[in-house]
Design an enzyme around this catalytic site. Structure first.
Site, PDB file in Angstrom:
ATOM      1  CB  VAL A 120      -0.991   0.030   1.194  1.00 25.04           C
ATOM      2  CG1 VAL A 120      -2.025  -1.076   1.071  1.00 25.04           C
ATOM      3  CG2 VAL A 120      -0.286  -0.051   2.516  1.00 25.04           C
ATOM      4  CB  SER A 121       0.909   4.142  -2.233  1.00 28.03           C
ATOM      5  OG  SER A 121       0.920   3.284  -3.350  1.00 28.03           O
ATOM      6  CB  THR A 122      -0.582   6.624   1.768  1.00 30.92           C
ATOM      7  OG1 THR A 122      -1.911   6.089   1.785  1.00 30.92           O
ATOM      8  CG2 THR A 122      -0.324   7.317   0.442  1.00 30.92           C
TER       9      THR A 122
END
Length: 183
Positions: free
Chosen positions: A9-11
């Protein structure tokens, strides 16, 4: 043979629960998770760890293909690396499964189209550069000093000024002055 999952997941605000649940339902026994790590980063700690630990006969499972690589080229490089090591690959959302003959064929087709895309881009770039050269344009950054400024710099040098003083006078770097004198 083990089903090994990879989640990204990016954030930190995003939750990996959806991916984790899907991978668990797909029979994943070991899970690597990069949380809050952009896919554009070449080095992702958990992806790197997973790649070090997978063995011949294992199957890497992702929820979606874009969770694996930063871009098409990187994804295909990773898929080739896995295949070369005898590691299978499954993407749940896209339904890709390299452990079967149809999945291997699909990945081969995807790799072929990516290679075609790279070749086409390369050909267009070379043709564009050749056309620009034919029109008298040269690539790269414009020179910091025009021919008139180079002559002015040389006249300042003849008066005994050093490269640093000439650079300050012309508003350029000392390296630009040295480069002008070398030409």
């Amino acid at each position: 043979m083990a089903n090994i999952g990879y989640i990204r997941v990016s954030t930190t605000e995003q939750t990996p629960a959806l991916q984790a649940d899907a991978l668990s339902a797909a029979g994943v026994t070991k899970l690597y998770s990069d949380l809050g790590v952009s896919g554009s980063l070449a080095s992702r700690p958990q992806l790197d760890a997973m790649l070090e630990n997978v063995r011949d006969g294992d199957v890497v499972v992702v929820w979606k293909l874009d969770r694996l690589g930063r871009n098409t080229r990187h994804t295909l490089t990773l898929l080739a690396l896995l295949a070369d090591r005898g590691v299978g690959f499954r993407s749940l959302t896209e339904g890709l499964d390299s452990t079967g003959s149809m999945g291997r064929a699909m990945i081969t087709v995807v790799r072929a189209f990516a290679e075609l895309e790279r070749g086409t881009i390369r050909e267009r770039t070379v043709a564009g550069l050749a056309a620009a050269r034919a029109r008298g344009r040269v690539g790269g950054r414009p020179r910091a000093l025009s021919p008139a400024k180079i002559e002015f710099a040389k006249s300042l040098r003849l008066k005994g000024l050093g490269a640093q003083a000439i650079a300050a006078e012309l508003g350029v770097s000392r390296a630009s002055v040295y480069r002008a004198f070398a030409d």
